[in-house]
Design a protein around this motif. Structure first.
Motif, short mmCIF file in Angstrom:
data_model
loop_
_atom_site.label_atom_id
_atom_site.label_comp_id
_atom_site.label_asym_id
_atom_site.label_seq_id
_atom_site.Cartn_x
_atom_site.Cartn_y
_atom_site.Cartn_z
N LEU A 247 0.82 -1.20 0.00
CA LEU A 247 0.00 0.00 0.00
C LEU A 247 0.86 1.26 0.00
O LEU A 247 0.54 2.24 -0.67
N ILE A 251 0.29 4.22 -2.97
CA ILE A 251 -0.28 5.54 -2.71
C ILE A 251 0.15 6.62 -3.71
O ILE A 251 -0.69 7.40 -4.16
N PHE A 254 -2.20 6.68 -6.76
CA PHE A 254 -3.63 6.91 -6.65
C PHE A 254 -3.98 8.29 -7.21
O PHE A 254 -3.27 9.26 -7.00
N SER A 260 -8.35 3.94 -5.14
CA SER A 260 -7.80 3.18 -4.00
C SER A 260 -8.86 2.29 -3.36
O SER A 260 -8.64 1.73 -2.29
N SER A 293 -4.91 7.26 1.61
CA SER A 293 -5.51 6.62 0.44
C SER A 293 -6.96 7.03 0.22
O SER A 293 -7.45 7.00 -0.91
N TYR A 296 -8.87 9.07 -2.68
CA TYR A 296 -8.95 8.50 -4.03
C TYR A 296 -9.88 7.29 -4.08
O TYR A 296 -9.85 6.52 -5.02
N CYS A 297 -10.70 7.15 -3.03
CA CYS A 297 -11.65 6.04 -3.00
C CYS A 297 -12.79 6.30 -3.97
O CYS A 297 -13.37 7.39 -4.01
#
Length: 523
Positions: A247, A251, A254, A260, A293, A296-297
């Motif tokens: 992860l 990052i 993203f 993400s 993160s 950027y979900c």
């Protein structure tokens, strides 16, 4: 005397082969005599190395025997003979390219040499193969990355990273890069943490990093390597390190085009057990990575469930004392609060009625956050008073002051998020720069302190509130001296791990020891 006679014979055989021209294939006996010289004196061996490679192409029926003889010289006890034989190896491939991959494989094994000059000779010989057939050379080198010899694996990877990737586009063309990418993916499934970092450095030097589609491919590779389809066991240190490392590398890629979401859903699902990880620093690292993160979900399939997982983690983290006199800021990790609160604020946009639809849920949440807000606001007031007389230069050059300013940023972030969530309905508009990342500068914070800007209290329905819900004036809470600064200092070690770029060269320290098997060891 015998040695001198043998040297004379070597030159004689060389002359016969050199003069034979189109009839050279008939001179196998002379070539066999040269091959046998690898068992002779030092001078014979050095001449044999040169002559074997010089006439190799003319005797295909003796190719296997000739290769074996040359390899004997590469393993000779005399380092000078080894260096000579290694230097001559690429000559075998100039007009017999079918042997190039095999020679590359052999030279990759020779990268484990201890002597710096011998190692340099092996590297130069390998590089010369790329001018003949780059893809064939890569195939030979990558074959050694599947071996169980740690030194060979490590040096082969670093050779590609440090030497091969800098050869230029004339040699490392698009099809060569595609081969590198494909081979890296194969190797990725069984590597150590340090090897993983090297492979990601290699991939970052390919065309993948230059386009959204390429970056998405890298993130998919990292998600696969992180094994997001597997149940997260917080007691499996190997799995914890693997996930954190993957992860952390993902990052920087993203963006609006590279989501993400997979990582976010996975972390939120494990929030109910992340505290079972023995290393407290790793617990916090996971929360930091989650917060970094979450902007950027993408669209969540079940936003209420995901937001609920973050909500519960916040409730579990914050324990409200029975009375005001028991408030202790050191009992609560404000950095974790910031990370989870920021995540809740970001994800809450996808489920804006999460709090309002359940009065009990909203009541519990506000009670917890009022306590957090009381602690942070009091800390801000005390620090501002302490720094009121300090000038800008004092702020810049005093480590203690800098820590307090960083603490102010943390406190202001938390208070801003609480105010957003206490609105009816909750707001999700504030822009927050996480306290451990670069954002508001220390100078700007110092200016705010010097100006004496008043910090607005947290309110509910427009009224300042105590934790117990009354409207009486708040009793000023005094944080234990130096407690906050000490905790802050401990939790912000190596904060700027990726620097200002894509962060491929940054190392995260893990305390993992697992010498008996290939594992995700510390960098």
């Amino acid at each position: 005397m015998e040695a001198e006679d043998n040297i004379q014979k070597m030159y004689k055989y060389f002359g016969i082969l050199a003069d034979a021209k189109e009839n050279i294939a008939e001179k196998e006996p002379e070539y066999l005599e040269i091959l046998s010289a690898v068992k002779g004196s030092t001078k014979e061996k050095r001449l044999a190395s040169q002559f074997i490679t010089r006439f190799f192409k003319h005797f295909p029926n003796l190719a296997a025997q000739a290769l074996e003889a040359q390899l004997d010289l590469c393993e000779d006890e005399d380092i000078c003979i080894r260096k000579q034989a290694i230097k001559d190896l690429p000559v075998l491939c100039k007009e017999s390219k079918e042997y190039l991959t095999k020679i590359a494989d052999i030279l990759a094994q020779l990268l484990q040499a201890d002597d710096p000059q011998e190692l340099l000779t092996a590297q130069n010989s390998l590089l010369s193969l790329f001018k003949i057939d780059a893809k064939g050379a890569l195939t030979g080198i990558f074959s050694q990355m599947q071996s169980n010899e740690e030194v060979v694996r490590e040096r082969s990877m670093k050779f590609i990273s440090n030497k091969v990737m800098g050869l230029g586009k004339d040699i490392i063309k698009r099809d060569v890069e595609d081969l590198i990418i494909a081979e890296c993916k194969k190797v990725m499934q069984n590597i150590t943490c340090e090897e993983f970092e090297t492979l990601m450095t290699i991939l970052s030097l390919t065309h993948l990093i230059n386009t959204p589609d390429g970056q998405k491919e890298l993130v998919e590779l990292l998600a696969s390597t992180a094994e997001l389809d597997q149940f997260f066991n917080p007691k499996d240190l190997d799995q914890v390190n693997r996930f954190i490392t993957c992860l952390d590398f993902a990052i920087p890629f993203f963006s609006a085009h590279v989501e993400s979401t997979k990582f976010i859903v996975y972390i939120c699902e494990l929030l109910n057990r992340y505290t079972l990880i023995k290393d407290n620093d790793k617990q916090f690292i996971i929360l930091k990575l989650l917060a970094e993160s979450v902007p950027y979900c993408g669209k969540l399939m079940n936003p209420e469930a995901v937001v609920g997982q973050v909500y519960q983690a916040l409730l579990d983290l914050v324990t409200v004392p029975e009375n005001d006199s028991n408030k202790k800021v050191e009992d609560m990790d404000l950095h974790r609060v910031e990370a989870l609160l920021y995540t809740f604020h970001k994800l809450g946009k996808q489920c804006p009625d999460f709090l309002s639809k359940d009065p009990e849920r909203q009541k519990d949440f506000k009670k917890k956050l009022l306590y957090v807000g009381t602690c942070t606001q009091t800390f801000v007031k005390i620090v501002r008073q302490d720094l009121k007389e300090k000038g800008e230069e004092d702020v810049k050059n005093n480590p203690t002051v800098e820590k307090k300013l960083e603490g102010l940023k943390l406190a202001w972030n938390i208070n801003t998020l609480i105010k957003e969530l206490f609105n009816i309905p909750p707001r999700f508009k504030a822009t927050i720069n996480l306290s451990w990342l670069e954002g508001a500068t220390k100078t700007k914070l110092a200016q705010i302190i010097q100006e004496g800007k008043k910090h607005e209290p947290i309110t509910v329905d427009g009224k300042s509130k105590r934790i117990d819900g009354s409207n009486n004036s708040q009793q000023i809470y005094q944080p234990p001296k130096d407690k906050f600064s000490a905790k802050f200092s401990n939790n912000t070690t190596n904060n700027n791990r990726r620097g200002g770029g894509t962060g491929w060269n940054t190392k995260r320290s893990f305390d993992t020891n697992n010498a008996n098997r290939r594992s995700w060891r510390p960098y």
